[in-house]
Write a protein that holds these residues in place. Structure first.
Motif, PDB file in Angstrom:
ATOM      1  N   UNK A 198      28.307  -6.834   2.686  1.00 27.24           N
ATOM      2  CA  UNK A 198      27.026  -6.916   3.389  1.00 27.24           C
ATOM      3  C   UNK A 198      26.165  -7.974   2.718  1.00 27.24           C
ATOM      4  N   UNK A 199      25.623  -8.881   3.522  1.00 25.20           N
ATOM      5  CA  UNK A 199      24.679  -9.891   3.036  1.00 25.20           C
ATOM      6  C   UNK A 199      23.359  -9.635   3.752  1.00 25.20           C
ATOM      7  N   UNK A 200      22.272  -9.572   3.008  1.00 26.64           N
ATOM      8  CA  UNK A 200      21.000  -9.221   3.633  1.00 26.64           C
ATOM      9  C   UNK A 200      19.858 -10.101   3.106  1.00 26.64           C
ATOM     10  N   UNK A 201      18.834 -10.202   3.919  1.00 26.37           N
ATOM     11  CA  UNK A 201      17.642 -10.947   3.529  1.00 26.37           C
ATOM     12  C   UNK A 201      16.439 -10.383   4.256  1.00 26.37           C
ATOM     13  N   UNK A 202      15.274 -10.491   3.645  1.00 27.07           N
ATOM     14  CA  UNK A 202      14.051  -9.977   4.257  1.00 27.07           C
ATOM     15  C   UNK A 202      12.863 -10.798   3.787  1.00 27.07           C
ATOM     16  N   UNK A 203      11.835 -10.863   4.655  1.00 29.63           N
ATOM     17  CA  UNK A 203      10.584 -11.505   4.290  1.00 29.63           C
ATOM     18  C   UNK A 203       9.450 -10.719   4.941  1.00 29.63           C
ATOM     19  N   UNK A 204       8.519 -10.248   4.102  1.00 26.13           N
ATOM     20  CA  UNK A 204       7.407  -9.432   4.580  1.00 26.13           C
ATOM     21  C   UNK A 204       6.079 -10.047   4.140  1.00 26.13           C
ATOM     22  N   UNK A 205       5.058  -9.928   5.026  1.00 26.94           N
ATOM     23  CA  UNK A 205       3.743 -10.475   4.679  1.00 26.94           C
ATOM     24  C   UNK A 205       2.654  -9.411   4.588  1.00 26.94           C
ATOM     25  N   UNK A 206       2.958  -8.173   5.011  1.00 31.58           N
ATOM     26  CA  UNK A 206       2.000  -7.072   4.900  1.00 31.58           C
ATOM     27  C   UNK A 206       2.752  -5.772   4.653  1.00 31.58           C
ATOM     28  N   UNK A 207       2.005  -4.762   4.215  1.00 31.77           N
ATOM     29  CA  UNK A 207       2.609  -3.449   3.991  1.00 31.77           C
ATOM     30  C   UNK A 207       1.575  -2.358   4.183  1.00 31.77           C
ATOM     31  N   UNK A 208       2.055  -1.132   4.375  1.00 35.52           N
ATOM     32  CA  UNK A 208       1.179   0.038   4.442  1.00 35.52           C
ATOM     33  C   UNK A 208       1.397   0.848   3.175  1.00 35.52           C
ATOM     34  N   UNK A 209       0.321   1.184   2.509  1.00 33.41           N
ATOM     35  CA  UNK A 209       0.443   2.033   1.321  1.00 33.41           C
ATOM     36  C   UNK A 209       0.862   3.442   1.736  1.00 33.41           C
ATOM     37  N   UNK A 210       1.274   4.236   0.753  1.00 32.48           N
ATOM     38  CA  UNK A 210       1.803   5.564   1.055  1.00 32.48           C
ATOM     39  C   UNK A 210       0.731   6.528   1.543  1.00 32.48           C
ATOM     40  N   UNK A 211      -0.532   6.215   1.297  1.00 35.13           N
ATOM     41  CA  UNK A 211      -1.612   7.111   1.720  1.00 35.13           C
ATOM     42  C   UNK A 211      -2.775   6.297   2.296  1.00 35.13           C
ATOM     43  N   UNK A 251      -4.256   4.146   6.102  1.00 38.14           N
ATOM     44  CA  UNK A 251      -4.134   4.128   7.558  1.00 38.14           C
ATOM     45  C   UNK A 251      -4.068   2.722   8.142  1.00 38.14           C
ATOM     46  N   UNK A 252      -3.745   1.723   7.297  1.00 42.17           N
ATOM     47  CA  UNK A 252      -3.685   0.364   7.809  1.00 42.17           C
ATOM     48  C   UNK A 252      -2.654  -0.450   7.042  1.00 42.17           C
ATOM     49  N   UNK A 253      -2.432  -1.674   7.517  1.00 39.12           N
ATOM     50  CA  UNK A 253      -1.564  -2.620   6.841  1.00 39.12           C
ATOM     51  C   UNK A 253      -2.441  -3.646   6.134  1.00 39.12           C
ATOM     52  N   UNK A 254      -1.966  -4.155   5.005  1.00 33.35           N
ATOM     53  CA  UNK A 254      -2.733  -5.111   4.226  1.00 33.35           C
ATOM     54  C   UNK A 254      -1.818  -6.165   3.632  1.00 33.35           C
ATOM     55  N   UNK A 255      -2.409  -7.331   3.308  1.00 33.18           N
ATOM     56  CA  UNK A 255      -1.655  -8.387   2.663  1.00 33.18           C
ATOM     57  C   UNK A 255      -1.393  -8.057   1.203  1.00 33.18           C
ATOM     58  N   UNK A 256      -0.393  -8.682   0.625  1.00 31.36           N
ATOM     59  CA  UNK A 256      -0.030  -8.438  -0.768  1.00 31.36           C
ATOM     60  C   UNK A 256      -1.017  -9.125  -1.708  1.00 31.36           C
ATOM     61  N   UNK A 257      -1.239  -8.509  -2.859  1.00 33.36           N
ATOM     62  CA  UNK A 257      -2.163  -9.047  -3.856  1.00 33.36           C
ATOM     63  C   UNK A 257      -1.720  -8.622  -5.245  1.00 33.36           C
ATOM     64  N   UNK A 265      -0.834 -13.207  -2.235  1.00 32.91           N
ATOM     65  CA  UNK A 265       0.625 -13.310  -2.254  1.00 32.91           C
ATOM     66  C   UNK A 265       1.059 -13.465  -0.800  1.00 32.91           C
ATOM     67  N   UNK A 266       1.474 -14.669  -0.421  1.00 33.63           N
ATOM     68  CA  UNK A 266       1.776 -14.953   0.989  1.00 33.63           C
ATOM     69  C   UNK A 266       2.857 -14.040   1.545  1.00 33.63           C
ATOM     70  N   UNK A 286      11.372 -12.477  -4.638  1.00 37.12           N
ATOM     71  CA  UNK A 286      10.239 -13.310  -5.024  1.00 37.12           C
ATOM     72  C   UNK A 286       8.974 -12.750  -4.410  1.00 37.12           C
ATOM     73  N   UNK A 287       7.984 -12.509  -5.237  1.00 34.92           N
ATOM     74  CA  UNK A 287       6.641 -12.163  -4.810  1.00 34.92           C
ATOM     75  C   UNK A 287       5.856 -13.462  -4.945  1.00 34.92           C
ATOM     76  N   UNK A 288       5.677 -14.165  -3.839  1.00 35.10           N
ATOM     77  CA  UNK A 288       5.292 -15.580  -3.794  1.00 35.10           C
ATOM     78  C   UNK A 288       4.177 -15.945  -4.765  1.00 35.10           C
ATOM     79  N   UNK A 289       4.467 -16.918  -5.638  1.00 32.86           N
ATOM     80  CA  UNK A 289       3.516 -17.460  -6.628  1.00 32.86           C
ATOM     81  C   UNK A 289       3.062 -16.418  -7.643  1.00 32.86           C
TER      82      UNK A 289
END
Length: 439
Positions: free
Chosen positions: A165-178, A180-186, A195-196, A218-221
């Motif tokens: 299996x070869x895999x790749x992913x790129x994400x620009x936002x996430x939801x914390x475990x607790x 009610x919204x998505x936010x950019x990485x910091x 963090x782009x 990679x967590x950009x920059x």
């Protein structure tokens, strides 16, 4: 702390009963390839710390409603998951564990946790685009809260040959475990979205009794990680031995890695002349482990050893609790990946299928020695240890109903300052889950 209110349990029991009744009544629905499922979780945390002002309890009801469409024309499908968390009871320090902290108050929340397009351009490939769960060596959606955290972006898996299996992913936002919204990485010192993206590239190959896998993150920059691990299972007459090992690195990777950008574990604020949030910092983390596990019947006994050189950073961005790939990790609490730390862990697991089907228990003890201040060893050293009891029970009388109880006791002996070593704490976590898939 006060015990959980009786009314809270009555409310929850009623909610569980309504959910189970409605799912049973709908069990004969013909979905023609469409998948609809629900998960209801009653969750309770009881946390006691060395500093009594941090002690707290939280109880909540989490509900997931998941929908997956069939692959239309064998190419494209859809997936949506709605999450709801209802506050039942909370007491003590106001911290965001299970419940969302909003304007100084704890409360429940809701959000669309997953919403993705599922593409299958070939029979050997899958591409997901949108909000989704993720699981790999360095990044995973946590299942330890009322609902899981998820990520927004693209995830692709390709299986060119059997076992690979070869895999790749790129994400620009996430939801914390607790939340009610998505936010950019910091980072702990930057603005949201600085963090782009967080990108991942990895591969896993299994042939016979051998498995090997590697991953780059990679967590950009900000931060990058690289790791490889492998295992071999040797079959014996009435038992088996599994041997595994791995090597993992973490490294500063850009302008965002400044002093105190990783404030919870790294001691870089102790560097002479360092200014938090301003002075460039560095990390050349390195850790390696070996583990042996013997399995016979329902019993599994494992012994693992991890050696850390320079501190290996678990968190990939602020608010993240990372994914710790070392088998000496704890289910709860400190990472045990401090500079020069050496960790030994003994774990005994037993599946009681012969006497009490559905019950599994495990007991673990780990000891970390010679942890050092990551900026200057003369500024601090410590030993730390934890004990854990994990009880899991899939209740045979009702398919889909399961219980988990987790007891964790952590203690440390610290001289000077080592940020990654924490104060003593005792943690009890209880989960009652009910899952149902409409068919």
């Amino acid at each position: 702390m006060q015990p959980i209110k009786t009314s809270a349990f009555l409310i929850t029991a009623g909610a569980l009963s309504v959910s189970m009744t409605s799912t049973v009544l709908a069990a004969d629905a013909k979905l023609n390839g469409h998948e609809i499922g629900t998960k209801v979780r009653l969750i309770h945390f009881d946390r006691d710390f060395e500093n009594d002002s941090s002690d707290r309890e939280q109880t909540a009801l989490g509900v997931e409603l998941n929908y997956r469409s069939p692959q239309f024309n064998d190419i494209v499908g859809l997936g949506v998951s709605g999450y709801l968390v209802q506050d039942i009871d909370d007491d003590g320090a106001t911290r965001e564990d299970i419940l969302m902290l909003d304007d100084g108050e704890l409360d429940g929340f809701s959000l669309i946790g997953q919403a993705f397009i599922n593409l299958t351009p070939t029979k050997n490939s899958v591409i997901k685009i949108g909000r989704q769960k993720h699981k790999s060596i360095f990044l995973s959606s946590s299942g330890s809260r009322a609902v899981p955290n998820t990520f927004r972006g693209v995830n692709a898996v390709f299986k060119p040959v059997k076992g690979l299996s070869i895999y790749g992913a790129m994400y620009d936002e996430w939801s914390r475990r607790a939340r009610d919204d998505f936010e950019g990485f910091a980072t702990d010192r930057s603005e949201e979205g600085d963090i782009d993206y967080v990108g991942i590239l990895g591969a896993k190959y299994k042939v016979g009794n051998y498995t090997i896998e590697g991953e780059y993150l990679t967590s950009k920059d900000y931060l990058s990680k690289l790791g490889v691990r492998g295992s071999y299972t040797h079959k014996l007459a009435a038992s088996s031995l599994k041997f595994s090992g791995g090597v993992f690195t973490s490294s500063d990777d850009g302008d965002l890695f400044v002093t105190a950008a990783e404030s919870g574990d790294l001691d870089d604020e102790n560097e002479p002349g360092a200014v938090s949030g301003v002075t460039s910092s560095s990390n050349d983390g390195l850790g390696a482990y070996i583990e042996a596990a013997w399995k016979k019947g329902g019993a599994t006994i494992s012994l693992a050893f991890t050696k850390i050189d320079e501190i290996w950073i678990e968190d990939n961005f602020t608010g993240d609790h990372g994914t710790n790939p070392f088998p000496t990790r704890s289910a709860i609490g400190p990472d045990l990946t401090n500079s020069n730390e050496k960790v030994v862990k003994l774990k005994v697991t037993y599946d009681w299928k012969e006497t009490l089907p559905g019950l599994k228990t495990s007991i673990a003890f780990a000891k970390g020695r010679d942890a050092e201040n990551s900026a200057d060893a003369s500024l601090g050293s410590a030993d730390e240890e934890y004990r854990e009891l994990d009880i899991r029970y899939k209740i045979p009388a009702l398919k889909g109903l399961s219980f988990r109880g987790l007891y964790h006791d952590y203690s440390s002996d610290e001289t000077g300052a080592v940020d990654g070593v924490k104060g003593d704490d005792r943690d009890i976590r209880l989960y009652l889950d009910y899952r149902y898939a409409f068919k």
